[in-house]
Design a protein around this motif. Structure first.
Motif, PDB file in Angstrom:
ATOM      1  N   THR A   4      32.938  46.086  25.792  1.00 39.72           N
ATOM      2  CA  THR A   4      33.495  46.152  27.141  1.00 39.72           C
ATOM      3  C   THR A   4      32.738  47.179  27.963  1.00 39.72           C
ATOM      4  O   THR A   4      32.373  46.928  29.113  1.00 39.72           O
ATOM      5  CB  THR A   4      34.994  46.512  27.083  1.00 39.72           C
ATOM      6  OG1 THR A   4      35.682  45.548  26.284  1.00 39.72           O
ATOM      7  CG2 THR A   4      35.606  46.553  28.467  1.00 39.72           C
ATOM      8  N   ILE A   8      30.724  46.520  31.494  1.00 39.60           N
ATOM      9  CA  ILE A   8      31.116  47.243  32.702  1.00 39.60           C
ATOM     10  C   ILE A   8      29.968  48.111  33.201  1.00 39.60           C
ATOM     11  O   ILE A   8      29.719  48.187  34.406  1.00 39.60           O
ATOM     12  CB  ILE A   8      32.396  48.074  32.433  1.00 39.60           C
ATOM     13  CG1 ILE A   8      33.591  47.116  32.289  1.00 39.60           C
ATOM     14  CG2 ILE A   8      32.635  49.101  33.539  1.00 39.60           C
ATOM     15  CD1 ILE A   8      34.894  47.765  31.904  1.00 39.60           C
ATOM     16  N   ILE A  47      34.232  42.721  37.707  1.00 36.87           N
ATOM     17  CA  ILE A  47      34.890  42.862  36.403  1.00 36.87           C
ATOM     18  C   ILE A  47      35.977  41.806  36.234  1.00 36.87           C
ATOM     19  O   ILE A  47      36.113  41.221  35.156  1.00 36.87           O
ATOM     20  CB  ILE A  47      35.441  44.291  36.225  1.00 36.87           C
ATOM     21  CG1 ILE A  47      34.263  45.260  36.050  1.00 36.87           C
ATOM     22  CG2 ILE A  47      36.411  44.371  35.045  1.00 36.87           C
ATOM     23  CD1 ILE A  47      34.637  46.718  36.097  1.00 36.87           C
ATOM     24  N   GLU A  48      36.730  41.546  37.286  1.00 33.56           N
ATOM     25  CA  GLU A  48      37.756  40.498  37.217  1.00 33.56           C
ATOM     26  C   GLU A  48      37.126  39.153  36.879  1.00 33.56           C
ATOM     27  O   GLU A  48      37.655  38.397  36.056  1.00 33.56           O
ATOM     28  CB  GLU A  48      38.522  40.409  38.541  1.00 33.56           C
ATOM     29  CG  GLU A  48      39.463  41.564  38.786  1.00 33.56           C
ATOM     30  CD  GLU A  48      40.158  41.500  40.128  1.00 33.56           C
ATOM     31  OE1 GLU A  48      41.287  41.994  40.211  1.00 33.56           O
ATOM     32  OE2 GLU A  48      39.575  40.965  41.101  1.00 33.56           O
ATOM     33  N   PHE A  51      35.722  39.244  33.076  1.00 34.32           N
ATOM     34  CA  PHE A  51      36.714  39.293  31.998  1.00 34.32           C
ATOM     35  C   PHE A  51      37.907  38.363  32.227  1.00 34.32           C
ATOM     36  O   PHE A  51      38.805  38.302  31.395  1.00 34.32           O
ATOM     37  CB  PHE A  51      37.216  40.729  31.809  1.00 34.32           C
ATOM     38  CG  PHE A  51      36.170  41.662  31.272  1.00 34.32           C
ATOM     39  CD1 PHE A  51      35.950  41.778  29.907  1.00 34.32           C
ATOM     40  CD2 PHE A  51      35.377  42.428  32.126  1.00 34.32           C
ATOM     41  CE1 PHE A  51      34.985  42.626  29.406  1.00 34.32           C
ATOM     42  CE2 PHE A  51      34.406  43.285  31.637  1.00 34.32           C
ATOM     43  CZ  PHE A  51      34.205  43.380  30.269  1.00 34.32           C
ATOM     44  N   ILE A  53      40.424  38.589  34.333  1.00 39.49           N
ATOM     45  CA  ILE A  53      41.662  39.357  34.445  1.00 39.49           C
ATOM     46  C   ILE A  53      41.900  39.686  35.911  1.00 39.49           C
ATOM     47  O   ILE A  53      41.026  39.450  36.753  1.00 39.49           O
ATOM     48  CB  ILE A  53      41.611  40.669  33.630  1.00 39.49           C
ATOM     49  CG1 ILE A  53      40.491  41.584  34.135  1.00 39.49           C
ATOM     50  CG2 ILE A  53      41.485  40.393  32.136  1.00 39.49           C
ATOM     51  CD1 ILE A  53      40.510  42.983  33.536  1.00 39.49           C
ATOM     52  N   ILE A  55      42.987  42.934  38.370  1.00 44.83           N
ATOM     53  CA  ILE A  55      43.205  44.375  38.486  1.00 44.83           C
ATOM     54  C   ILE A  55      43.883  44.595  39.828  1.00 44.83           C
ATOM     55  O   ILE A  55      43.263  44.436  40.878  1.00 44.83           O
ATOM     56  CB  ILE A  55      41.875  45.153  38.383  1.00 44.83           C
ATOM     57  CG1 ILE A  55      41.181  44.849  37.057  1.00 44.83           C
ATOM     58  CG2 ILE A  55      42.125  46.658  38.543  1.00 44.83           C
ATOM     59  CD1 ILE A  55      39.784  45.433  36.918  1.00 44.83           C
ATOM     60  N   VAL A  71      40.662  47.496  31.172  1.00 45.86           N
ATOM     61  CA  VAL A  71      40.168  46.142  30.898  1.00 45.86           C
ATOM     62  C   VAL A  71      40.500  45.730  29.472  1.00 45.86           C
ATOM     63  O   VAL A  71      40.973  44.599  29.226  1.00 45.86           O
ATOM     64  CB  VAL A  71      38.646  46.035  31.161  1.00 45.86           C
ATOM     65  CG1 VAL A  71      38.085  44.725  30.634  1.00 45.86           C
ATOM     66  CG2 VAL A  71      38.360  46.184  32.654  1.00 45.86           C
ATOM     67  N   ASP A  72      40.290  46.634  28.517  1.00 47.46           N
ATOM     68  CA  ASP A  72      40.624  46.319  27.125  1.00 47.46           C
ATOM     69  C   ASP A  72      42.111  45.992  26.968  1.00 47.46           C
ATOM     70  O   ASP A  72      42.474  45.061  26.261  1.00 47.46           O
ATOM     71  CB  ASP A  72      40.240  47.480  26.199  1.00 47.46           C
ATOM     72  CG  ASP A  72      38.760  47.499  25.869  1.00 47.46           C
ATOM     73  OD1 ASP A  72      38.073  46.464  26.063  1.00 47.46           O
ATOM     74  OD2 ASP A  72      38.273  48.562  25.429  1.00 47.46           O
ATOM     75  N   GLU A  74      44.192  44.865  29.335  1.00 47.14           N
ATOM     76  CA  GLU A  74      44.504  43.599  30.025  1.00 47.14           C
ATOM     77  C   GLU A  74      43.936  42.394  29.268  1.00 47.14           C
ATOM     78  O   GLU A  74      44.554  41.336  29.256  1.00 47.14           O
ATOM     79  CB  GLU A  74      43.944  43.624  31.453  1.00 47.14           C
ATOM     80  CG  GLU A  74      44.671  44.559  32.377  1.00 47.14           C
ATOM     81  CD  GLU A  74      46.145  44.205  32.547  1.00 47.14           C
ATOM     82  OE1 GLU A  74      46.444  43.040  32.877  1.00 47.14           O
ATOM     83  OE2 GLU A  74      46.993  45.086  32.319  1.00 47.14           O
ATOM     84  N   ALA A  75      42.791  42.555  28.681  1.00 54.68           N
ATOM     85  CA  ALA A  75      42.135  41.438  27.991  1.00 54.68           C
ATOM     86  C   ALA A  75      42.874  41.028  26.716  1.00 54.68           C
ATOM     87  O   ALA A  75      42.715  39.908  26.241  1.00 54.68           O
ATOM     88  CB  ALA A  75      40.684  41.795  27.674  1.00 54.68           C
TER      89      ALA A  75
END
Length: 77
Positions: A4, A8, A47-48, A51, A53, A55, A71-72, A74-75
């Protein structure tokens, strides 16, 4: 295997046009990278997408490690 943090870091380097060596887990977006809220917004959007996700807020995302941890978390939901 790409972590991750590595993903990032690549996004931050591309968005802010900084050296890879400038991006460490403890790096502060504002103080160390001179990133403003628009820069952070663009980083978060990338990032969204990367991944898959969402934010909702930039609040509490002060360092690169803060973002990696978020991120970790949420993933894995």
């Amino acid at each position: 295997m790409t972590t991750t943090f590595d993903k990032i870091k690549t996004i931050i380097v591309d968005q802010l046009d900084v050296e890879e060596t400038a991006v460490k887990p403890e790096t502060n977006f504002e103080n160390d990278l001179d990133a403003d809220s628009l820069d952070l917004f663009q980083i978060i959007n990338d990032i969204e997408d990367e991944f898959d996700i969402v934010i909702d807020t930039e609040e509490g995302l002060i360092t690169v490690n803060d973002l990696v941890a978020f991120v970790d978390k949420e993933a894995t939901k």
